[in-house]
Motif scaffolding. Structure first.
Motif, PDB file in Angstrom:
ATOM      1  N   ALA A 443       0.821  -1.228  -0.039  1.00 47.23           N
ATOM      2  CA  ALA A 443      -0.100   0.244  -0.235  1.00 47.23           C
ATOM      3  C   ALA A 443       0.960   1.088  -0.031  1.00 47.23           C
ATOM      4  CB  ALA A 443      -1.063  -0.264   1.091  1.00 47.23           C
ATOM      5  N   THR A 444       2.008   1.291   0.442  1.00 49.98           N
ATOM      6  CA  THR A 444       2.943   2.325   0.662  1.00 49.98           C
ATOM      7  C   THR A 444       4.191   2.425  -0.094  1.00 49.98           C
ATOM      8  OG1 THR A 444       3.981   1.482   2.308  1.00 49.98           O
ATOM      9  CG2 THR A 444       2.064   2.722   2.824  1.00 49.98           C
ATOM     10  N   ILE A 445       4.473   1.421  -0.808  1.00 56.19           N
ATOM     11  CA  ILE A 445       5.924   1.543  -1.443  1.00 56.19           C
ATOM     12  C   ILE A 445       5.451   1.904  -3.164  1.00 56.19           C
ATOM     13  CG2 ILE A 445       5.944  -0.981  -2.704  1.00 56.19           C
ATOM     14  CD1 ILE A 445       8.822  -0.782  -1.493  1.00 56.19           C
ATOM     15  N   LYS A 446       6.532   2.629  -3.524  1.00 55.46           N
ATOM     16  CA  LYS A 446       6.256   3.130  -4.865  1.00 55.46           C
ATOM     17  C   LYS A 446       6.849   2.183  -5.917  1.00 55.46           C
ATOM     18  CE  LYS A 446       6.573   7.930  -3.454  1.00 55.46           C
ATOM     19  NZ  LYS A 446       7.142   9.274  -3.276  1.00 55.46           N
ATOM     20  N   PRO A 447       6.383   1.912  -7.094  1.00 60.31           N
ATOM     21  CA  PRO A 447       6.765   1.025  -8.011  1.00 60.31           C
ATOM     22  C   PRO A 447       8.294   0.931  -8.438  1.00 60.31           C
ATOM     23  CG  PRO A 447       4.688   1.799  -8.677  1.00 60.31           C
ATOM     24  CD  PRO A 447       5.093   2.520  -7.830  1.00 60.31           C
ATOM     25  N   GLU A 448       8.754   2.597  -8.440  1.00 60.76           N
ATOM     26  CA  GLU A 448      10.153   2.675  -8.665  1.00 60.76           C
ATOM     27  C   GLU A 448      11.131   2.613  -7.676  1.00 60.76           C
ATOM     28  OE1 GLU A 448       8.242   6.822  -7.520  1.00 60.76           O
ATOM     29  OE2 GLU A 448       7.713   4.960  -8.803  1.00 60.76           O
ATOM     30  N   GLN A 449      10.488   2.385  -6.271  1.00 60.48           N
ATOM     31  CA  GLN A 449      11.230   1.776  -5.314  1.00 60.48           C
ATOM     32  C   GLN A 449      11.801   0.506  -5.176  1.00 60.48           C
ATOM     33  OE1 GLN A 449       8.800   3.431  -2.093  1.00 60.48           O
ATOM     34  NE2 GLN A 449       9.904   5.246  -1.946  1.00 60.48           N
ATOM     35  N   LEU A 450      11.088  -0.316  -6.238  1.00 62.22           N
ATOM     36  CA  LEU A 450      11.341  -1.636  -6.062  1.00 62.22           C
ATOM     37  C   LEU A 450      12.122  -2.136  -7.255  1.00 62.22           C
ATOM     38  CD1 LEU A 450       7.604  -2.964  -5.602  1.00 62.22           C
ATOM     39  CD2 LEU A 450       9.483  -3.311  -4.099  1.00 62.22           C
ATOM     40  N   ILE A 451      12.776  -1.008  -7.792  1.00 57.35           N
ATOM     41  CA  ILE A 451      13.922  -1.402  -8.781  1.00 57.35           C
ATOM     42  C   ILE A 451      15.022  -0.728  -8.401  1.00 57.35           C
ATOM     43  CG2 ILE A 451      14.393  -0.843 -11.228  1.00 57.35           C
ATOM     44  CD1 ILE A 451      11.478  -0.686 -11.736  1.00 57.35           C
ATOM     45  N   GLN A 452      16.193  -1.292  -8.162  1.00 56.97           N
ATOM     46  CA  GLN A 452      17.425  -0.665  -7.828  1.00 56.97           C
ATOM     47  C   GLN A 452      17.795   0.443  -8.742  1.00 56.97           C
ATOM     48  OE1 GLN A 452      20.188  -3.505  -6.732  1.00 56.97           O
ATOM     49  NE2 GLN A 452      21.584  -2.211  -5.541  1.00 56.97           N
ATOM     50  N   GLN A 453      18.157   1.506  -8.193  1.00 54.84           N
ATOM     51  CA  GLN A 453      18.647   2.534  -8.704  1.00 54.84           C
ATOM     52  C   GLN A 453      20.335   2.973  -8.724  1.00 54.84           C
ATOM     53  OE1 GLN A 453      16.303   6.481  -8.526  1.00 54.84           O
ATOM     54  NE2 GLN A 453      18.152   7.259  -7.487  1.00 54.84           N
ATOM     55  N   ILE A 454      20.945   3.332  -9.719  1.00 51.57           N
ATOM     56  CA  ILE A 454      22.309   3.850  -9.558  1.00 51.57           C
ATOM     57  C   ILE A 454      21.953   5.557  -9.806  1.00 51.57           C
ATOM     58  CG2 ILE A 454      24.465   4.082 -10.595  1.00 51.57           C
ATOM     59  CD1 ILE A 454      23.831   1.263 -11.995  1.00 51.57           C
ATOM     60  N   GLN A 455      22.348   5.989  -8.629  1.00 54.19           N
ATOM     61  CA  GLN A 455      22.377   7.677  -8.743  1.00 54.19           C
ATOM     62  C   GLN A 455      23.454   8.354  -9.178  1.00 54.19           C
ATOM     63  OE1 GLN A 455      19.816   9.738  -7.386  1.00 54.19           O
ATOM     64  NE2 GLN A 455      20.763  11.223  -8.770  1.00 54.19           N
ATOM     65  N   ILE A 456      23.500   8.693 -10.478  1.00 55.83           N
ATOM     66  CA  ILE A 456      24.775   9.377 -11.122  1.00 55.83           C
ATOM     67  C   ILE A 456      24.912  10.885 -10.902  1.00 55.83           C
ATOM     68  CG2 ILE A 456      25.605   9.755 -13.248  1.00 55.83           C
ATOM     69  CD1 ILE A 456      23.994   7.337 -14.272  1.00 55.83           C
ATOM     70  N   ASP A 457      26.004  11.149 -10.442  1.00 51.49           N
ATOM     71  CA  ASP A 457      26.113  12.544 -10.044  1.00 51.49           C
ATOM     72  C   ASP A 457      26.593  13.633 -11.174  1.00 51.49           C
ATOM     73  OD1 ASP A 457      26.402  12.694  -6.793  1.00 51.49           O
ATOM     74  OD2 ASP A 457      27.241  10.714  -7.230  1.00 51.49           O
ATOM     75  N   ALA A 458      27.275  13.174 -12.034  1.00 55.49           N
ATOM     76  CA  ALA A 458      27.676  14.045 -13.145  1.00 55.49           C
ATOM     77  C   ALA A 458      28.078  13.176 -14.431  1.00 55.49           C
ATOM     78  CB  ALA A 458      28.592  15.068 -12.732  1.00 55.49           C
ATOM     79  N   GLU A 459      28.093  13.901 -15.581  1.00 54.78           N
ATOM     80  CA  GLU A 459      28.779  13.331 -16.628  1.00 54.78           C
ATOM     81  C   GLU A 459      30.177  13.552 -16.838  1.00 54.78           C
ATOM     82  OE1 GLU A 459      28.483  13.004 -21.345  1.00 54.78           O
ATOM     83  OE2 GLU A 459      26.652  13.844 -20.438  1.00 54.78           O
ATOM     84  N   LEU A 460      31.022  12.831 -16.963  1.00 49.96           N
ATOM     85  CA  LEU A 460      32.462  13.335 -17.069  1.00 49.96           C
ATOM     86  C   LEU A 460      33.214  12.519 -18.441  1.00 49.96           C
ATOM     87  CD1 LEU A 460      34.874  14.391 -14.954  1.00 49.96           C
ATOM     88  CD2 LEU A 460      34.894  12.035 -14.429  1.00 49.96           C
ATOM     89  N   ARG A 461      34.082  13.363 -18.832  1.00 44.14           N
ATOM     90  CA  ARG A 461      34.810  12.874 -19.833  1.00 44.14           C
ATOM     91  C   ARG A 461      36.179  12.263 -19.257  1.00 44.14           C
ATOM     92  NH1 ARG A 461      33.385  13.132 -24.635  1.00 44.14           N
ATOM     93  NH2 ARG A 461      35.581  12.563 -25.432  1.00 44.14           N
TER      94      ARG A 461
END
Length: 569
Positions: A443-461
């Motif tokens: 009842a309380t969890i969001k669907p996206e919370q059930l998919i592991q996430q990689i939090q990306i901070d910035a694009e880098l060359r």
């Protein structure tokens, strides 16, 4: 398991450029700073140069004056004082530092760690009875006690006073202790709320030292223990914790206490410890004492000042850790087998598994492994002292503690944090609890919370990664919750040398990007990508930048978190 790649929103461009100019650093680095709330040269100076002078006044904590006065009174009257702490890493390091400090100035002092299996978590009736029967009139409780209203009331009837040093969230009522040190108290104005249990203990000895004209050097010698507690209890590494962790890691790598030194020796690494190394090399060994035998062995190690005695204790704890690994692997395999063979369990939004034969000491580790595998709120339960007891772990963004609150009428007790908790119930409540927990999560969890996430901070060359970039990036450490190692994304990179499988399905390779140097990479659990990698197909990757230490060699290595090929390639 597929993972979502989520790139952080852009930071304020003007602020990023102004900070980059002021600090003479790459704009990507200043972006990382702005994301951490650092907006000026002075903010950056405090962030990059943690110093003991940045520690807060311990007397800003509610009841600190009362706590110090009660300890002084006990010492003046020759009372017996008991240092009491939980059986995990945070609790045992807290007991060790507080006991070691006060034993320099007072001899009528002992310590007590409850038995994980016979007494369970927190303040126990058995511990209070032990104190009363043996003439202790003051207990200093560390990393526990904030919800022990009934237990403290019982102790008061026996003439046993309590000073509580805890960092967990209080309930509606505070225990009737002489002093309750907890920054999370609603009426506590202490500036930093996320100290570990050992961190609270450190503030207590810091306050006592200040009031009694004891130099700070007599206090800071225990910062290695504080850093271990911060790392292993997964508290925020921001603010005061970042200062404590930085100073504590420095001590670990230069002049650790004898117990920590010998533990590092049996762990096979003598120096160059990061927070991650502490978590994976020292933490499991300290925890193993209480998981397999009794946590008092961890305290005996950490307060030991003789090399021979400390080595003996370290070797014993190392044996316990090897035994713990065996239990861990066996129970994990059994739990995975229960889920994999059950369509109903596979399709749930939560995982709750029970086996009365499982070792209670390792079910927390198993819960973590199941969470990694299925990525959903997970509880692993076993039989303990006639009850069903267990450990729970959560996923990013889901408040496990709140979910357990919704099931509290089915529980004898529970406690913990947003992402980890412990619980106990009557066996007859287990079926109803499994159903209720699943209902609450669904009842309380969001669907996206059930998919592991990689939090990306910035694009880098990759061409931006030079010696100066890496030197500045290293100063963002120590890394941990709320100050994680930055994750970068680089696009259209390709393998330019050997790529092969090492260990269990890990890829070791050398990559480059147009105009860049070559970089060594390790991609854990990415073996399925090897055919495309060796074929030279360009790909995007997200990664952290780390230092790889091999004997005396130190090189830059990219730790790959995710790989993506273009559609159709």
């Amino acid at each position: 398991m597929n993972k979502r790649w989520a790139i952080r929103d852009n930071a304020d461009e003007q602020l990023v450029n102004e900070l980059a100019a002021a600090l003479k650093i790459d704009a990507v680095l200043s972006t990382l700073l702005v994301h951490r709330g650092i907006k000026s040269y002075e903010d950056a100076r405090l962030f990059f140069r943690p110093d003991y002078r940045h520690l807060h006044d311990p007397f800003l904590m509610a009841d600190m004056e009362k706590a110090v006065l009660r300890i002084e009174a006990a010492m003046a009257a020759g009372e017996k004082v008991l240092i009491y702490g939980d059986y995990d890493v945070d609790g045992t390091t807290a007991v060790s530092l507080v006991y070691s400090f006060f034993s320099k100035y007072y001899s009528n002092l002992e310590y007590y760690v409850p038995d994980r299996y016979l007494e369970g978590y927190g303040i126990s009736t058995k511990g209070i009875d032990y104190a009363a029967e043996n003439g202790f009139t003051l207990i200093v409780a560390l990393d526990c006690g904030i919800k022990s209203v009934d237990k403290i009331a019982y102790a008061n009837t026996l003439g046993v006073d309590f000073i509580i040093c805890d960092h967990h969230l209080p309930g509606d009522e505070l225990p009737a202790a002489v002093a309750v040190l907890d920054p999370k108290r609603a009426d506590c104005g202490y500036p930093f709320k996320e100290l570990s249990g050992a961190g609270i203990g450190f503030k207590l000895i810091q306050a006592y030292a200040e009031k009694n004209d004891i130099t700070f050097s007599e206090v800071e010698c225990y910062l290695d223990l504080v850093a271990i507690s911060i790392a292993c209890d997964i508290v925020h590494i921001t603010g005061e914790n970042r200062v404590l962790a930085h100073l504590g890691l420095s001590k670990i790598n230069s002049n650790p206490c004898m117990g920590v030194k010998t533990l590092m020796e049996v762990a096979g690494r003598g120096t160059y410890y990061t927070i991650s190394d502490v978590v994976f090399l020292l933490g499991p060994r300290i925890n193993a004492a209480g998981r397999i035998d009794h946590a008092k062995h961890a305290v005996e190690l950490l307060i030991n000042t003789e090399h021979a005695g400390a080595t003996e204790k370290s070797e014993l704890i190392n044996i316990h850790n090897t035994e713990r690994k065996g239990h861990d692997l066996q129970i994990t395999e059994e739990a995975l087998g229960m889920i994999d063979g059950n369509e109903e369990l596979i399709n749930r939004n939560s995982t709750v598994v029970f086996n009365e034969q499982w070792n209670k000491g390792v079910i927390g580790i198993v819960a973590s492994r199941l969470t990694e595998k299925y990525y959903r709120p997970t509880i692993v339960l076993t039989r303990s002292n006639g009850h069903v007891a267990g450990s729970a772990r959560s996923v990013l963004g889901f408040d496990l503690y709140e979910a357990l609150c919704e099931c509290s009428d089915l529980l004898i007790q529970f406690g913990g944090h947003r992402y980890a908790a412990g619980l106990t119930m009557h066996p007859e409540n287990l079926p109803a609890f499994i159903d209720r927990f699943e209902q609450v999560v669904s009842a309380t969890i969001k669907p996206e919370q059930l998919i592991q996430q990689i939090q990306i901070d910035a694009e880098l060359r990759l061409s931006q990664v030079d010696a100066k970039f890496f030197r500045v990036l290293n100063q963002f450490a120590p890394f941990g919750p709320e100050n994680m190692a930055p994750v970068f994304i680089s696009k259209n990179v390709y393998v330019c040398g050997v790529a092969n499988i090492v260990g269990q399905n890990h890829v070791k390779m050398t990559v480059m990007q147009a105009g860049s140097a070559m970089f060594d990479c390790i991609a854990f659990s990415h073996g399925e990508y090897l055919p495309k990698l060796v074929a030279g197909a360009p790909f995007d990757m997200c990664y952290t930048i780390e230092e790889n230490v091999w004997k005396e060699w130190r090189t830059i290595q990219l730790n790959v978190k995710g790989i993506r090929f273009e559609e159709g390639s």
